[in-house]
Design a protein around this motif. Sequence first.
Motif, PDB file in Angstrom:
ATOM      1  N   ALA A  78     -25.888 -18.094 -25.046  1.00  0.00           N
ATOM      2  CA  ALA A  78     -24.441 -17.903 -24.875  1.00  0.00           C
ATOM      3  C   ALA A  78     -24.048 -16.457 -25.174  1.00  0.00           C
ATOM      4  CB  ALA A  78     -23.676 -18.867 -25.767  1.00  0.00           C
ATOM      5  N   HIS A  79     -24.629 -15.894 -26.226  1.00  0.00           N
ATOM      6  CA  HIS A  79     -24.313 -14.507 -26.587  1.00  0.00           C
ATOM      7  C   HIS A  79     -24.771 -13.554 -25.482  1.00  0.00           C
ATOM      8  CE1 HIS A  79     -23.645 -10.957 -29.002  1.00  0.00           C
ATOM      9  NE2 HIS A  79     -24.898 -10.583 -28.759  1.00  0.00           N
ATOM     10  N   ARG A  80     -25.976 -13.764 -24.965  1.00  0.00           N
ATOM     11  CA  ARG A  80     -26.476 -12.900 -23.892  1.00  0.00           C
ATOM     12  C   ARG A  80     -25.592 -13.007 -22.655  1.00  0.00           C
ATOM     13  NH1 ARG A  80     -32.946 -14.156 -24.506  1.00  0.00           N
ATOM     14  NH2 ARG A  80     -33.291 -12.815 -26.306  1.00  0.00           N
ATOM     15  N   SER A  81     -25.147 -14.219 -22.339  1.00  0.00           N
ATOM     16  CA  SER A  81     -24.270 -14.411 -21.185  1.00  0.00           C
ATOM     17  C   SER A  81     -22.944 -13.691 -21.388  1.00  0.00           C
ATOM     18  CB  SER A  81     -24.020 -15.899 -20.948  1.00  0.00           C
ATOM     19  OG  SER A  81     -25.203 -16.540 -20.566  1.00  0.00           O
ATOM     20  N   THR A  82     -22.403 -13.780 -22.583  1.00  0.00           N
ATOM     21  CA  THR A  82     -21.146 -13.109 -22.881  1.00  0.00           C
ATOM     22  C   THR A  82     -21.287 -11.598 -22.738  1.00  0.00           C
ATOM     23  OG1 THR A  82     -20.473 -14.872 -24.384  1.00  0.00           O
ATOM     24  CG2 THR A  82     -19.389 -12.744 -24.671  1.00  0.00           C
ATOM     25  N   VAL A  83     -22.370 -11.050 -23.274  1.00  0.00           N
ATOM     26  CA  VAL A  83     -22.600  -9.606 -23.179  1.00  0.00           C
ATOM     27  C   VAL A  83     -22.755  -9.188 -21.718  1.00  0.00           C
ATOM     28  CG1 VAL A  83     -24.269  -7.777 -23.704  1.00  0.00           C
ATOM     29  CG2 VAL A  83     -23.561  -9.361 -25.494  1.00  0.00           C
ATOM     30  N   LEU A  84     -23.522  -9.950 -20.949  1.00  0.00           N
ATOM     31  CA  LEU A  84     -23.714  -9.629 -19.534  1.00  0.00           C
ATOM     32  C   LEU A  84     -22.397  -9.708 -18.771  1.00  0.00           C
ATOM     33  CD1 LEU A  84     -25.548  -8.948 -17.162  1.00  0.00           C
ATOM     34  CD2 LEU A  84     -26.001 -11.397 -16.914  1.00  0.00           C
ATOM     35  N   ASN A  85     -21.606 -10.738 -19.028  1.00  0.00           N
ATOM     36  CA  ASN A  85     -20.307 -10.867 -18.360  1.00  0.00           C
ATOM     37  C   ASN A  85     -19.401  -9.687 -18.686  1.00  0.00           C
ATOM     38  OD1 ASN A  85     -20.868 -13.229 -17.013  1.00  0.00           O
ATOM     39  ND2 ASN A  85     -20.045 -14.538 -18.625  1.00  0.00           N
ATOM     40  N   GLU A  86     -19.391  -9.261 -19.942  1.00  0.00           N
ATOM     41  CA  GLU A  86     -18.576  -8.107 -20.329  1.00  0.00           C
ATOM     42  C   GLU A  86     -19.042  -6.839 -19.624  1.00  0.00           C
ATOM     43  OE1 GLU A  86     -18.859  -8.073 -24.584  1.00  0.00           O
ATOM     44  OE2 GLU A  86     -17.467  -9.757 -24.821  1.00  0.00           O
ATOM     45  N   GLN A  87     -20.366  -6.664 -19.531  1.00  0.00           N
ATOM     46  CA  GLN A  87     -20.901  -5.482 -18.856  1.00  0.00           C
ATOM     47  C   GLN A  87     -20.550  -5.491 -17.369  1.00  0.00           C
ATOM     48  OE1 GLN A  87     -25.040  -5.870 -19.869  1.00  0.00           O
ATOM     49  NE2 GLN A  87     -24.844  -4.634 -21.731  1.00  0.00           N
ATOM     50  N   LEU A  88     -20.668  -6.659 -16.736  1.00  0.00           N
ATOM     51  CA  LEU A  88     -20.347  -6.757 -15.314  1.00  0.00           C
ATOM     52  C   LEU A  88     -18.862  -6.531 -15.063  1.00  0.00           C
ATOM     53  CD1 LEU A  88     -22.599  -9.772 -14.291  1.00  0.00           C
ATOM     54  CD2 LEU A  88     -22.925  -7.360 -13.672  1.00  0.00           C
ATOM     55  N   GLN A  89     -18.013  -7.070 -15.941  1.00  0.00           N
ATOM     56  CA  GLN A  89     -16.574  -6.875 -15.784  1.00  0.00           C
ATOM     57  C   GLN A  89     -16.201  -5.408 -15.952  1.00  0.00           C
ATOM     58  OE1 GLN A  89     -14.352  -9.387 -14.825  1.00  0.00           O
ATOM     59  NE2 GLN A  89     -13.135  -7.559 -14.430  1.00  0.00           N
ATOM     60  N   THR A  90     -16.829  -4.741 -16.921  1.00  0.00           N
ATOM     61  CA  THR A  90     -16.578  -3.309 -17.120  1.00  0.00           C
ATOM     62  C   THR A  90     -17.012  -2.512 -15.896  1.00  0.00           C
ATOM     63  OG1 THR A  90     -16.824  -3.521 -19.513  1.00  0.00           O
ATOM     64  CG2 THR A  90     -17.129  -1.321 -18.591  1.00  0.00           C
ATOM     65  N   ALA A  91     -18.175  -2.861 -15.339  1.00  0.00           N
ATOM     66  CA  ALA A  91     -18.653  -2.164 -14.142  1.00  0.00           C
ATOM     67  C   ALA A  91     -17.713  -2.389 -12.965  1.00  0.00           C
ATOM     68  CB  ALA A  91     -20.064  -2.632 -13.792  1.00  0.00           C
ATOM     69  N   LEU A  92     -17.239  -3.615 -12.797  1.00  0.00           N
ATOM     70  CA  LEU A  92     -16.316  -3.914 -11.710  1.00  0.00           C
ATOM     71  C   LEU A  92     -15.002  -3.159 -11.882  1.00  0.00           C
ATOM     72  CD1 LEU A  92     -15.625  -5.540  -9.174  1.00  0.00           C
ATOM     73  CD2 LEU A  92     -14.880  -7.391 -10.681  1.00  0.00           C
TER      74      LEU A  92
END
Length: 150
Positions: A78-92
Amino acid sequence: MRTRPWLSAGAPLPLLAALRHGGPPQRLRGLPVRLRDETVGALNLFRTAPGPFDPLATHIAQALADVATISLLQQRTAHRSTVLNEQLQTALNSRVLIEQAKGKLAERQGIDMERAFSALRGYARAHNRRLADVARAFIDDSEPLPGLGS
């Protein structure tokens, strides 16, 4: 009245301090905290009385360790997914800002989008700034950006 220094507020590990002050444990048992091939830790059992561990209690402790393993691995996922989602949202978000800045610069200077991007990127590099930060400042006119037509 007997004092118990291992129960004091300053004791970092009360159980280990208790074992140290009460003498060494008579029995130790380590149970793996693992799922299939992935070991994430160990559950340590201490016995201060002589004699073997109760097999049923050991079996129950292993079941608890297995449940703990699943919880730990789910939390990690769950933590890894949250971090990845935050990174993808920042990139977008950064990409959207850059595209808006490219359009604004291309319209103001009458150039194509590729040249607008090169100008934004060149400005960011020359001023040691992130491209997304330059794009945001250019879009909202929050600061002068000499050479970019703001």
